[in-house]
Motif scaffolding. Sequence first.
Motif, mmCIF file in Angstrom:
data_model
loop_
_atom_site.group_PDB
_atom_site.id
_atom_site.type_symbol
_atom_site.label_atom_id
_atom_site.label_comp_id
_atom_site.label_asym_id
_atom_site.label_seq_id
_atom_site.Cartn_x
_atom_site.Cartn_y
_atom_site.Cartn_z
ATOM 1 N N LYS A 33 9.885 -5.377 -2.450
ATOM 2 C CA LYS A 33 8.973 -5.569 -3.579
ATOM 3 C C LYS A 33 9.291 -4.612 -4.728
ATOM 4 N N THR A 34 10.549 -4.532 -5.099
ATOM 5 C CA THR A 34 10.982 -3.572 -6.113
ATOM 6 C C THR A 34 10.472 -3.900 -7.515
ATOM 7 N N ASP A 35 10.038 -5.128 -7.726
ATOM 8 C CA ASP A 35 9.566 -5.528 -9.048
ATOM 9 C C ASP A 35 8.071 -5.289 -9.243
ATOM 10 N N MET A 39 0.060 -0.207 -6.799
ATOM 11 C CA MET A 39 -1.189 -0.902 -6.479
ATOM 12 C C MET A 39 -1.013 -2.409 -6.361
ATOM 13 N N GLU A 40 -0.026 -2.951 -7.021
ATOM 14 C CA GLU A 40 0.265 -4.381 -6.859
ATOM 15 C C GLU A 40 0.731 -4.658 -5.429
ATOM 16 N N LEU A 45 -0.292 -6.548 0.113
ATOM 17 C CA LEU A 45 -0.387 -6.345 1.566
ATOM 18 C C LEU A 45 -1.780 -6.688 2.079
ATOM 19 N N LYS A 46 -2.785 -6.319 1.326
ATOM 20 C CA LYS A 46 -4.166 -6.618 1.707
ATOM 21 C C LYS A 46 -4.417 -8.126 1.712
ATOM 22 N N HIS A 53 -7.153 -1.194 2.972
ATOM 23 C CA HIS A 53 -6.661 -0.486 1.796
ATOM 24 C C HIS A 53 -5.915 0.806 2.158
ATOM 25 N N GLY A 54 -6.494 1.627 3.022
ATOM 26 C CA GLY A 54 -5.864 2.897 3.387
ATOM 27 C C GLY A 54 -4.528 2.714 4.073
ATOM 28 N N HIS A 55 -4.448 1.737 4.960
ATOM 29 C CA HIS A 55 -3.190 1.477 5.662
ATOM 30 C C HIS A 55 -2.134 0.954 4.698
#
Length: 68
Positions: A33-35, A39-40, A45-46, A53-55
């Motif tokens: 996910k280099t682009d 937070m994106e 992932l969520k 969120h923490g993980h």
Amino acid sequence: MTDTVKGPASYFPSIEAKYGQPIDHWLGIVAGKTDMKHMEIVNWLKAEHGLGHGHANAIVAYQLAKKG
């Protein structure tokens, strides 16, 4: 004497236990996910993988720190 793991890596055992995948699985997904910004990737992932969120934040922070 054992060193206590600190920082994002301290979450890894609970991530592996909760989501049933080795940490290398998650780091590999994030590496592609280099682009995207931090937070994106966390939000992705969520949404896509159901991580808390923490993980998700710990995985992303660790992976991005490795790129340094």
